[in-house]
Design an enzyme around this catalytic site. Structure first.
Site, mmCIF file in Angstrom:
data_model
loop_
_atom_site.group_PDB
_atom_site.id
_atom_site.type_symbol
_atom_site.label_atom_id
_atom_site.label_comp_id
_atom_site.label_asym_id
_atom_site.label_seq_id
_atom_site.Cartn_x
_atom_site.Cartn_y
_atom_site.Cartn_z
ATOM 1 N N MET A 160 0.827 -1.207 0.000
ATOM 2 C CA MET A 160 0.000 0.000 0.000
ATOM 3 C C MET A 160 0.858 1.252 0.000
ATOM 4 S SD MET A 160 -3.222 0.723 -0.159
ATOM 5 C CE MET A 160 -2.995 2.199 -1.154
ATOM 6 N N LYS A 161 1.984 1.225 0.748
ATOM 7 C CA LYS A 161 2.849 2.402 0.783
ATOM 8 C C LYS A 161 3.465 2.665 -0.592
ATOM 9 C CE LYS A 161 5.136 5.906 2.296
ATOM 10 N NZ LYS A 161 6.196 5.871 3.293
ATOM 11 N N LEU A 162 3.849 1.624 -1.308
ATOM 12 C CA LEU A 162 4.393 1.817 -2.650
ATOM 13 C C LEU A 162 3.323 2.378 -3.587
ATOM 14 C CD1 LEU A 162 6.587 -1.396 -3.072
ATOM 15 C CD2 LEU A 162 7.313 0.903 -2.405
#
Length: 279
Positions: A160-162
């Site tokens: 999700m962070k990417l």
């Protein structure tokens, strides 16, 4: 970011033991906050039931967790590791396995928000891993974050962070180009930025980076363009594994690499606007 989170925890009255690969950095933090400095990552991990980790990249993570003085061998059985670094989900899996061998649990809990957000406990946390471990770590996370979102199993937070950073870094380049377009066409920089901030483009990133874009000569380094390049490489690797075409991210990486070659790698990501001005 790690220093800001440690400072926030100390302000909340939490006992904090800190380790940094550059000891002077840890000692400066301790002098400001009253945190305790130790000589190794192993000692820091052994001192806590909740271990918060913030590192620059996958190589730093592998080096800091591994070895005789690494985080992994210091973990207490039953402890929870909050891995906040922006790293590949494959790296998360390897680190989680190291933690499991010690009877600990690693959650990938990367964050969204600036250093100022961390200082005020306003981060957004994207958590991956077992719900039970997340609940045990919530007293710490709730001090650091305005919202903790459990996005799935181990590795989901990293993914999700990417995905999120692909949007943020795309916005950074688009904002840089649009700002220079307005300037070159006769609109004052500050006025143009005010319009962006007030419009549909006015994401939180646009608001908290205002000073850096409007007054680049005074901009502190919040996140370097070198780290942006690292993120985009991770994003494109994940996209290839998932079979997703990401042409915007690929173009963004080419531009960021060009900026790095032109001497901008250690400047704040908002310096993309200065790079565009120079071309």
């Amino acid at each position: 970011m790690g220093a800001a989170m440690a400072g926030r925890l100390r302000e909340a009255g939490i006992a904090v033991t800190v380790y940094n690969r550059t000891r002077a950095t840890a000692e400066e933090l301790a002098a400001r906050t009253g945190a305790v400095v130790v000589a190794t990552a192993r000692e820091a991990a052994a001192a806590a039931d909740v271990v918060v980790v913030s590192l620059a990249d996958d190589a730093a993570a592998a080096g800091t967790y591994g070895g005789a003085d690494g985080i992994a061998v210091g973990l207490r059985p039953g402890s929870v590791v909050l891995e906040t670094s922006t790293i590949a989900p494959e790296t998360v899996a390897a680190l989680a396995a190291l933690a499991e061998k010690q009877g600990a649990v690693l959650l990938d809990t990367p964050v969204s928000g600036s250093v100022a957000f961390a200082e005020h406990g306003e981060l957004i946390v994207m958590a991956g891993g077992p719900a039970e471990a997340l609940e045990r770590a919530r007293p710490v996370l709730n001090i650091l974050a305005a919202r903790v979102i459990h996005v799935g199993g181990s590795g989901a937070g990293a993914v999700m962070k990417l995905a999120l950073n692909s949007v943020v870094h795309g916005l950074n380049l688009a904002l840089s180009e649009a700002l220079v377009l307005a300037e070159r066409s006769g609109v004052a920089r500050e006025m143009a930025y005010d319009v962006f901030a007030a419009s549909a483009a006015g994401a939180p990133f646009v608001h908290y980076k205002r000073a850096a874009f409007v007054h680049p000569e005074d901009a502190a380094v919040g996140f370097t363009l070198g780290l942006v390049a690292k993120d985009l490489e991770l994003i494109l690797d994940r996209a290839e594994r998932a079979g997703v075409p990401m042409e915007q991210a690929a173009f963004n990486l080419r531009q960021v690499r060009a900026a790095g070659e032109a001497g901008y790698a250690d400047r704040d990501l908002s310096a993309m606007a200065d790079f565009v001005r120079g071309h």
